[in-house]
Write an enzyme that holds these catalytic residues in place. Sequence first.
Site, mmCIF file in Angstrom:
data_model
loop_
_atom_site.group_PDB
_atom_site.id
_atom_site.type_symbol
_atom_site.label_atom_id
_atom_site.label_comp_id
_atom_site.label_asym_id
_atom_site.label_seq_id
_atom_site.Cartn_x
_atom_site.Cartn_y
_atom_site.Cartn_z
ATOM 1 N N LYS A 104 0.697 -1.044 -0.061
ATOM 2 C CA LYS A 104 -0.029 -0.085 -0.113
ATOM 3 C C LYS A 104 0.940 1.434 -0.040
ATOM 4 C CE LYS A 104 -3.858 1.683 2.785
ATOM 5 N NZ LYS A 104 -4.706 1.453 4.034
ATOM 6 N N SER B 47 -9.334 1.371 3.489
ATOM 7 C CA SER B 47 -8.740 2.289 2.292
ATOM 8 C C SER B 47 -7.585 1.486 1.351
ATOM 9 C CB SER B 47 -7.957 3.323 3.136
ATOM 10 O OG SER B 47 -7.103 2.861 4.255
ATOM 11 N N SER C 112 -9.889 -1.212 7.244
ATOM 12 C CA SER C 112 -9.229 -0.973 5.648
ATOM 13 C C SER C 112 -8.356 -2.135 5.125
ATOM 14 C CB SER C 112 -8.220 0.325 5.936
ATOM 15 O OG SER C 112 -8.694 1.666 6.008
#
Length: 442
Positions: free
Chosen positions: A80, A155, A179
């Site tokens: 990420k 996310s 997330s």
Amino acid sequence: MEHWLNMRAADLGRGIASGEISPVALTQTYLEAIDAHVLRDQIYTVVTHERALAEAEAAERRAKSGQRLSLVDGVPISWKDLFDSAGTVTEAGTNLLKGRIPDQDARVLRIATMMGTVCLGKTQMSELAFSGLGLNPVKATPPCVNDAGAVPGGSSSGAGASVAFDLAACGIGSDTGGSVRIPAAWNDLVGLKTTAGRISIDGVVPLCKQFDTVGPLTRSVEDAALYLSVLEGRKPIDLRGCDLVGLRFADLQTVAQEDLDPTVAAVHAEMMQRLRQKGAEIVPLEVPDLTEAMGLSALLFTTEAYGLWKDQIEAAPDRMFPEILERFRIGKTHSGADYVAGWDRLMDLRRIWAEAVAGFDGVLSPTAPILPPNLERLQSDHAYYVKANLLALRNTRIANLMGLSALSLPTGTASCGLQIFGARYGEEALLRVGAAVETALA
């Protein structure tokens, strides 16, 4: 070689160990698939070709000399875009950090590299990780594998998409309120939320340091267990012999089963029945005090988030997606006294939770109460966005507020996940329970 792309990481690792798979050829296959994919730039922010191939070549040398560092040594994964990566732009999904290039890797990335992982690149995410939807108009919104017109969950949106679209064997994400687990659920993956404080967040762009955690999105519970060990630099736990017979679960009723999408409700009921048929005991559980804990969310999350980011935000608010900006600014309406009192009360509520769930091997709920919302409507309908974001995060946030480990498993129905809450620092037991549930649902 294309069949390698949708294999589980553990099986790829076994192929490397047996000499059937070359880490270099495997990495080249992934890189070629990424570069050729029409949605590449919606999933990856940057692809680190040179780093990946150099790490793959080192893994191949270790494999040939019998010095592999882990079962997944030589298996390519994604990260990420909030994990610092030396010499590689790391912007955490926001133009507030445009052009930011760290000079060293995040600690967890360094550890994983020492365990033989191959870094394919960085993945797209919700802006500053402050949304469960995965919508990011200022950078890019990754696709949902089950619905081209919907958001993928966030996310860690690109982390989930990288695995779901066969462009990584595992995606490393972060989970502050859900997330990792939401994109896992909406893209039919396994998502592990670790206990806050267990895995280092040094060099990870923060949202709320009290709640931020690191975890993998994978194709199986075994893969999740392997990557937990890789992120910590240790041997993996033994998942052999996991069985549902004799396990006792709580089926959480309070909050978690309110306002469920009809499909989600039907799937959850079916999952409870299937687990009972496989020998598990399942007991409905009410925890009334949980409602009060959920009410503390806006105070605790937004106050810390705004406190961390207010200088950058107020210096250039026009660079942000308005929905994310508004959410951050809620944090400036709370006083320091309220924040301290809120944390004191949350600690009391955590003790109440622990007493309520004592004696259970896990607590069950739908991972998300809704299916992936429509992308276009989220961008044009403020009320729809706010409601969808709060609902998406509601069930997962329980684990963050209560300080738990948690796991999301696919159910066989698109974008419907089954969530298991484990104990604080109880990832090993949780993964063994998850392996038993995974086998039962297969």
